[in-house]
Design a protein around this motif. Sequence first.
Motif, mmCIF file in Angstrom:
data_model
loop_
_atom_site.group_PDB
_atom_site.id
_atom_site.type_symbol
_atom_site.label_atom_id
_atom_site.label_comp_id
_atom_site.label_asym_id
_atom_site.label_seq_id
_atom_site.Cartn_x
_atom_site.Cartn_y
_atom_site.Cartn_z
ATOM 1 N N UNK A 177 0.811 -1.225 0.000
ATOM 2 C CA UNK A 177 0.000 0.000 0.000
ATOM 3 C C UNK A 177 0.842 1.272 0.000
ATOM 4 N N UNK A 178 0.323 2.278 -0.705
ATOM 5 C CA UNK A 178 1.079 3.496 -0.966
ATOM 6 C C UNK A 178 1.577 4.168 0.309
ATOM 7 N N UNK A 179 0.731 4.260 1.329
ATOM 8 C CA UNK A 179 1.140 4.978 2.537
ATOM 9 C C UNK A 179 2.285 4.265 3.257
ATOM 10 N N UNK A 180 2.328 2.947 3.143
ATOM 11 C CA UNK A 180 3.450 2.215 3.741
ATOM 12 C C UNK A 180 4.722 2.511 2.962
ATOM 13 N N UNK A 181 4.631 2.464 1.634
ATOM 14 C CA UNK A 181 5.805 2.756 0.809
ATOM 15 C C UNK A 181 6.327 4.164 1.085
ATOM 16 N N UNK A 182 5.422 5.124 1.142
ATOM 17 C CA UNK A 182 5.838 6.505 1.367
ATOM 18 C C UNK A 182 6.486 6.684 2.737
ATOM 19 N N UNK A 183 5.933 6.008 3.744
ATOM 20 C CA UNK A 183 6.518 6.104 5.084
ATOM 21 C C UNK A 183 7.934 5.548 5.100
ATOM 22 N N UNK A 184 8.149 4.418 4.428
ATOM 23 C CA UNK A 184 9.488 3.849 4.354
ATOM 24 C C UNK A 184 10.462 4.778 3.641
ATOM 25 N N UNK A 185 10.013 5.376 2.531
ATOM 26 C CA UNK A 185 10.864 6.294 1.791
ATOM 27 C C UNK A 185 11.200 7.532 2.618
ATOM 28 N N UNK A 186 10.188 8.067 3.292
ATOM 29 C CA UNK A 186 10.409 9.251 4.119
ATOM 30 C C UNK A 186 11.361 8.938 5.273
ATOM 31 N N UNK A 187 11.256 7.736 5.816
ATOM 32 C CA UNK A 187 12.144 7.351 6.913
ATOM 33 C C UNK A 187 13.593 7.291 6.441
ATOM 34 N N UNK A 193 22.325 -12.805 16.299
ATOM 35 C CA UNK A 193 22.139 -13.253 14.920
ATOM 36 C C UNK A 193 21.822 -12.083 13.999
ATOM 37 N N UNK A 194 20.650 -11.477 14.155
ATOM 38 C CA UNK A 194 20.235 -10.432 13.215
ATOM 39 C C UNK A 194 20.398 -9.021 13.768
ATOM 40 N N UNK A 195 20.716 -8.879 15.031
ATOM 41 C CA UNK A 195 20.840 -7.598 15.732
ATOM 42 C C UNK A 195 19.490 -6.919 15.866
ATOM 43 N N UNK A 196 18.886 -6.531 14.732
ATOM 44 C CA UNK A 196 17.574 -5.889 14.765
ATOM 45 C C UNK A 196 17.002 -5.900 13.353
ATOM 46 N N UNK A 197 15.707 -5.648 13.251
ATOM 47 C CA UNK A 197 15.090 -5.433 11.940
ATOM 48 C C UNK A 197 15.461 -4.043 11.436
ATOM 49 N N UNK A 198 15.355 -3.844 10.124
ATOM 50 C CA UNK A 198 15.764 -2.570 9.531
ATOM 51 C C UNK A 198 14.936 -1.420 10.097
ATOM 52 N N UNK A 199 15.615 -0.345 10.425
ATOM 53 C CA UNK A 199 15.015 0.814 11.070
ATOM 54 C C UNK A 199 13.852 1.384 10.263
ATOM 55 N N UNK A 200 14.099 1.737 9.007
ATOM 56 C CA UNK A 200 13.050 2.381 8.213
ATOM 57 C C UNK A 200 11.894 1.426 7.913
ATOM 58 N N UNK A 201 12.186 0.127 7.861
ATOM 59 C CA UNK A 201 11.127 -0.858 7.650
ATOM 60 C C UNK A 201 10.209 -0.918 8.872
ATOM 61 N N UNK A 202 10.797 -0.842 10.053
ATOM 62 C CA UNK A 202 9.979 -0.837 11.266
ATOM 63 C C UNK A 202 9.041 0.367 11.283
ATOM 64 N N UNK A 203 9.502 1.509 10.832
ATOM 65 C CA UNK A 203 8.660 2.703 10.802
ATOM 66 C C UNK A 203 7.520 2.533 9.805
ATOM 67 N N UNK A 204 7.795 1.848 8.702
ATOM 68 C CA UNK A 204 6.723 1.534 7.754
ATOM 69 C C UNK A 204 5.714 0.570 8.384
ATOM 70 N N UNK A 205 6.190 -0.328 9.247
ATOM 71 C CA UNK A 205 5.292 -1.247 9.934
ATOM 72 C C UNK A 205 4.320 -0.540 10.851
#
Length: 387
Positions: free
Chosen positions: A49-59, A268-280
């Motif tokens: 969805x567009x708003x998720x994509x935009x949030x990730x890009x903005x992050x 192992x993974x340390x953490x999930x990607x920062x900007x991806x979490x903000x999109x979540x």
Amino acid sequence: MSHEWNFAERVGRVEPSATVAVGNKASELTEQGVDVVDLSVGEPDFPTPKRIRETGQQAIEAGHTGYTSSNGLLELRKAVSTDLKGKGVACEPDNVIVSPGAKQSLFETMQALVDEGDEVVLLDPAWVSYEAMAKIAGADLTRIDLGQHEFQLEPALDELTAALSNETQLLVVNSPSNPTGAVFSDAALKGVRDLAVEHGITVISDEIYDRIVYDADPTSLASLDGMAERTVTVNGFSKAYAMTGWRLGYLAAPEPLVSQVSKVHSHSVTCAANFVQRAGVEALRSVETEVAEMVAAFENRRDLVVDLLADRGKEIPRPEGAFYAMIPTEEGPNDDMEWCDRAIEDAHVAAVPGTAFNAPGYARISYAASEGRLREGFSRLAEEGLI
């Protein structure tokens, strides 16, 4: 001089993912110019969805590209906690670990809970990676066949009762189910609850498809009396929000489990990607309309698949959730592996053998594909005498 490799015994316990193998074969044929109808992949065919994509890009533009706290951004863990509370699950942000995909949460939970020789119980047909994860951890598997009960758990409670004991370490429940699309009844889940409490068993409840339902209202297992303290709820963003490539999931569990899983997670993974979490966070807050539109499309496709099979004389249990159907292969070749080989080689239709899910005699198809491609795929299967 060639080097002699000595591989860890735990790696030899498992086979490569059958679903990935089929997808790779479909990709190879496509690269050769073959028009393949790929009904193997468990991936929505909708854009994020567009708003998720935009949030990730903005992050990203805002510089949110570094590490977060290992267990995840507090804002996202709060959003997950709020979402789970809406389903009746007692959950605070400190009960949540955010991971790069729900699969990682499942893997880490197995690593934290299962020792060599521990009994892990699976409900078959079961998603392919449960077995692999359990075997890597050293588990001994006990399997309950739901195929003889039209993939429903409630009629199999007597068999589950006979299988579970005080020695059982872990039971894995997946509703809505991959690969069957079954949604387990409240009576079935209460039966699980009673057995888990009686024998002191921890339960993983994989609820990755809980927003993709049609004829049922799924219950979160941890919401039942007595289950909050013994349930690991696993979910994520890949399916409902069409975010497969973003790799974002989570687990919610009591503090003792969280503290131990956190060790595996951080090393192992340390953490999930920062900007991806903000999109979540944006996904949980603002795109339910888009989710509902996707689910409506999946339901129409589910009905189409059931009807197309009925037209060929094949009646199947109507999936109530997810976006999969199990097609019996007995009327074609008796071997589902052979059936799927013929499907992709002769009909150029990709499907996953039921054997991969411990369900021989079936092939799993995904209807996360357009109605036009579904009709084309089933037409090709019919032409080859496979349905």
